[in-house]
Scaffold this motif. Structure first.
Motif, PDB file in Angstrom:
ATOM      1  N   VAL A 219      -2.059  54.343  80.274  1.00  0.00           N
ATOM      2  CA  VAL A 219      -0.710  53.939  80.672  1.00  0.00           C
ATOM      3  C   VAL A 219       0.316  54.976  80.222  1.00  0.00           C
ATOM      4  CG1 VAL A 219       1.092  52.211  80.274  1.00  0.00           C
ATOM      5  CG2 VAL A 219      -1.236  51.479  80.757  1.00  0.00           C
ATOM      6  N   ALA A 220       0.180  55.472  78.996  1.00  0.00           N
ATOM      7  CA  ALA A 220       1.101  56.500  78.503  1.00  0.00           C
ATOM      8  C   ALA A 220       1.010  57.768  79.351  1.00  0.00           C
ATOM      9  CB  ALA A 220       0.803  56.814  77.045  1.00  0.00           C
ATOM     10  N   LEU A 221      -0.197  58.122  79.760  1.00  0.00           N
ATOM     11  CA  LEU A 221      -0.381  59.290  80.618  1.00  0.00           C
ATOM     12  C   LEU A 221       0.273  59.075  81.976  1.00  0.00           C
ATOM     13  CD1 LEU A 221      -1.762  62.065  80.747  1.00  0.00           C
ATOM     14  CD2 LEU A 221      -3.766  60.901  81.645  1.00  0.00           C
ATOM     15  N   ALA A 222       0.115  57.889  82.537  1.00  0.00           N
ATOM     16  CA  ALA A 222       0.755  57.583  83.828  1.00  0.00           C
ATOM     17  C   ALA A 222       2.274  57.628  83.703  1.00  0.00           C
ATOM     18  CB  ALA A 222       0.302  56.209  84.326  1.00  0.00           C
ATOM     19  N   PHE A 223       2.811  57.116  82.602  1.00  0.00           N
ATOM     20  CA  PHE A 223       4.261  57.176  82.387  1.00  0.00           C
ATOM     21  C   PHE A 223       4.741  58.624  82.305  1.00  0.00           C
ATOM     22  CE2 PHE A 223       4.700  52.814  80.092  1.00  0.00           C
ATOM     23  CZ  PHE A 223       4.556  52.175  81.308  1.00  0.00           C
ATOM     24  N   ARG A 224       3.945  59.473  81.658  1.00  0.00           N
ATOM     25  CA  ARG A 224       4.336  60.872  81.515  1.00  0.00           C
ATOM     26  C   ARG A 224       4.244  61.607  82.848  1.00  0.00           C
ATOM     27  NH1 ARG A 224       0.900  63.361  77.315  1.00  0.00           N
ATOM     28  NH2 ARG A 224       1.911  61.782  76.037  1.00  0.00           N
ATOM     29  N   LEU A 225       3.235  61.270  83.672  1.00  0.00           N
ATOM     30  CA  LEU A 225       3.066  61.961  84.946  1.00  0.00           C
ATOM     31  C   LEU A 225       4.074  61.521  85.998  1.00  0.00           C
ATOM     32  CD1 LEU A 225      -0.829  61.974  85.237  1.00  0.00           C
ATOM     33  CD2 LEU A 225       0.658  63.924  84.793  1.00  0.00           C
ATOM     34  N   TRP A 226       4.461  60.250  85.979  1.00  0.00           N
ATOM     35  CA  TRP A 226       5.388  59.719  86.984  1.00  0.00           C
ATOM     36  C   TRP A 226       6.554  58.980  86.316  1.00  0.00           C
ATOM     37  CZ3 TRP A 226       0.011  58.519  87.707  1.00  0.00           C
ATOM     38  CH2 TRP A 226      -0.620  59.369  88.597  1.00  0.00           C
ATOM     39  N   PRO A 227       7.428  59.696  85.606  1.00  0.00           N
ATOM     40  CA  PRO A 227       8.531  59.026  84.915  1.00  0.00           C
ATOM     41  C   PRO A 227       9.533  58.368  85.860  1.00  0.00           C
ATOM     42  CG  PRO A 227       8.779  61.404  84.772  1.00  0.00           C
ATOM     43  CD  PRO A 227       7.447  61.137  85.401  1.00  0.00           C
ATOM     44  N   GLN A 228       9.617  58.842  87.083  1.00  0.00           N
ATOM     45  CA  GLN A 228      10.552  58.256  88.042  1.00  0.00           C
ATOM     46  C   GLN A 228      10.112  56.868  88.504  1.00  0.00           C
ATOM     47  OE1 GLN A 228       8.606  60.867  88.524  1.00  0.00           O
ATOM     48  NE2 GLN A 228       7.699  60.839  90.557  1.00  0.00           N
ATOM     49  N   HIS A 229       8.850  56.514  88.287  1.00  0.00           N
ATOM     50  CA  HIS A 229       8.314  55.210  88.693  1.00  0.00           C
ATOM     51  C   HIS A 229       7.997  54.332  87.481  1.00  0.00           C
ATOM     52  CE1 HIS A 229       8.060  56.706  92.739  1.00  0.00           C
ATOM     53  NE2 HIS A 229       7.300  57.710  92.361  1.00  0.00           N
ATOM     54  N   LEU A 230       8.737  54.505  86.421  1.00  0.00           N
ATOM     55  CA  LEU A 230       8.436  53.840  85.162  1.00  0.00           C
ATOM     56  C   LEU A 230       8.408  52.318  85.290  1.00  0.00           C
ATOM     57  CD1 LEU A 230       7.905  54.719  82.238  1.00  0.00           C
ATOM     58  CD2 LEU A 230      10.307  54.323  81.784  1.00  0.00           C
ATOM     59  N   VAL A 231       9.395  51.736  85.936  1.00  0.00           N
ATOM     60  CA  VAL A 231       9.464  50.279  86.055  1.00  0.00           C
ATOM     61  C   VAL A 231       8.307  49.746  86.900  1.00  0.00           C
ATOM     62  CG1 VAL A 231      10.851  48.350  86.917  1.00  0.00           C
ATOM     63  CG2 VAL A 231      11.960  50.233  85.719  1.00  0.00           C
ATOM     64  N   ALA A 232       8.031  50.389  88.018  1.00  0.00           N
ATOM     65  CA  ALA A 232       6.939  49.939  88.884  1.00  0.00           C
ATOM     66  C   ALA A 232       5.593  50.064  88.174  1.00  0.00           C
ATOM     67  CB  ALA A 232       6.930  50.744  90.176  1.00  0.00           C
ATOM     68  N   LEU A 233       5.392  51.173  87.465  1.00  0.00           N
ATOM     69  CA  LEU A 233       4.141  51.349  86.723  1.00  0.00           C
ATOM     70  C   LEU A 233       3.997  50.301  85.633  1.00  0.00           C
ATOM     71  CD1 LEU A 233       4.004  55.232  86.362  1.00  0.00           C
ATOM     72  CD2 LEU A 233       2.412  53.798  87.638  1.00  0.00           C
ATOM     73  N   ASP A 234       5.091  50.006  84.958  1.00  0.00           N
ATOM     74  CA  ASP A 234       5.052  49.007  83.896  1.00  0.00           C
ATOM     75  C   ASP A 234       4.688  47.634  84.452  1.00  0.00           C
ATOM     76  OD1 ASP A 234       5.254  48.137  81.279  1.00  0.00           O
ATOM     77  OD2 ASP A 234       7.388  47.694  81.449  1.00  0.00           O
ATOM     78  N   LEU A 235       5.297  47.271  85.570  1.00  0.00           N
ATOM     79  CA  LEU A 235       5.010  45.975  86.193  1.00  0.00           C
ATOM     80  C   LEU A 235       3.584  45.894  86.734  1.00  0.00           C
ATOM     81  CD1 LEU A 235       8.370  45.354  88.075  1.00  0.00           C
ATOM     82  CD2 LEU A 235       7.532  44.182  86.031  1.00  0.00           C
ATOM     83  N   LEU A 236       3.013  47.023  87.091  1.00  0.00           N
ATOM     84  CA  LEU A 236       1.654  47.055  87.628  1.00  0.00           C
ATOM     85  C   LEU A 236       0.597  47.175  86.529  1.00  0.00           C
ATOM     86  CD1 LEU A 236      -0.241  47.361  90.142  1.00  0.00           C
ATOM     87  CD2 LEU A 236       0.078  49.818  89.860  1.00  0.00           C
ATOM     88  N   LEU A 237       0.798  48.098  85.610  1.00  0.00           N
ATOM     89  CA  LEU A 237      -0.256  48.429  84.649  1.00  0.00           C
ATOM     90  C   LEU A 237      -0.348  47.472  83.467  1.00  0.00           C
ATOM     91  CD1 LEU A 237       0.089  52.317  84.620  1.00  0.00           C
ATOM     92  CD2 LEU A 237      -1.565  50.914  85.849  1.00  0.00           C
ATOM     93  N   ALA A 238       0.754  46.895  83.026  1.00  0.00           N
ATOM     94  CA  ALA A 238       0.692  45.972  81.889  1.00  0.00           C
ATOM     95  C   ALA A 238      -0.139  44.722  82.221  1.00  0.00           C
ATOM     96  CB  ALA A 238       2.096  45.604  81.424  1.00  0.00           C
ATOM     97  N   PRO A 239       0.131  44.029  83.329  1.00  0.00           N
ATOM     98  CA  PRO A 239      -0.727  42.883  83.667  1.00  0.00           C
ATOM     99  C   PRO A 239      -2.167  43.291  83.979  1.00  0.00           C
ATOM    100  CG  PRO A 239       1.326  42.775  84.907  1.00  0.00           C
ATOM    101  CD  PRO A 239       1.278  44.106  84.237  1.00  0.00           C
ATOM    102  N   ALA A 240      -2.355  44.456  84.595  1.00  0.00           N
ATOM    103  CA  ALA A 240      -3.715  44.914  84.896  1.00  0.00           C
ATOM    104  C   ALA A 240      -4.500  45.141  83.606  1.00  0.00           C
ATOM    105  CB  ALA A 240      -3.672  46.190  85.729  1.00  0.00           C
TER     106      ALA A 240
END
Length: 64
Positions: A12-33
């Motif tokens: 998740v930290a790597l995804a946040f670093r690679l796509w910082p512009q999509h932080l909210v969407a990644l958080d909503l997707l990856l945390a429940p997953a």
């Protein structure tokens, strides 16, 4: 179980670093997953304990 959680959090930290512009969407997707993955792993491990097997597949006695 703990190690799986660490690897998931690293991913998740790597995804946040690679796509910082999509932080909210990644958080909503990856945390429940991640929660679903950890819950499924925990249930699978507990099911094995109930059948008298260790996570490695070896049979364990009822006293351990």
């Amino acid at each position: 179980m703990f190690c799986v959680g660490l690897f998931l959090s690293y991913g998740v930290a790597l995804a946040f670093r690679l796509w910082p512009q999509h932080l909210v969407a990644l958080d909503l997707l990856l945390a429940p997953a991640g929660c679903v993955v950890l819950l499924a792993l925990g249930a699978w491990l507990e099911r094995g304990k109930a059948r008298g097997r260790s996570p490695s597949g070896r049979t364990v006695s009822a006293t351990t």
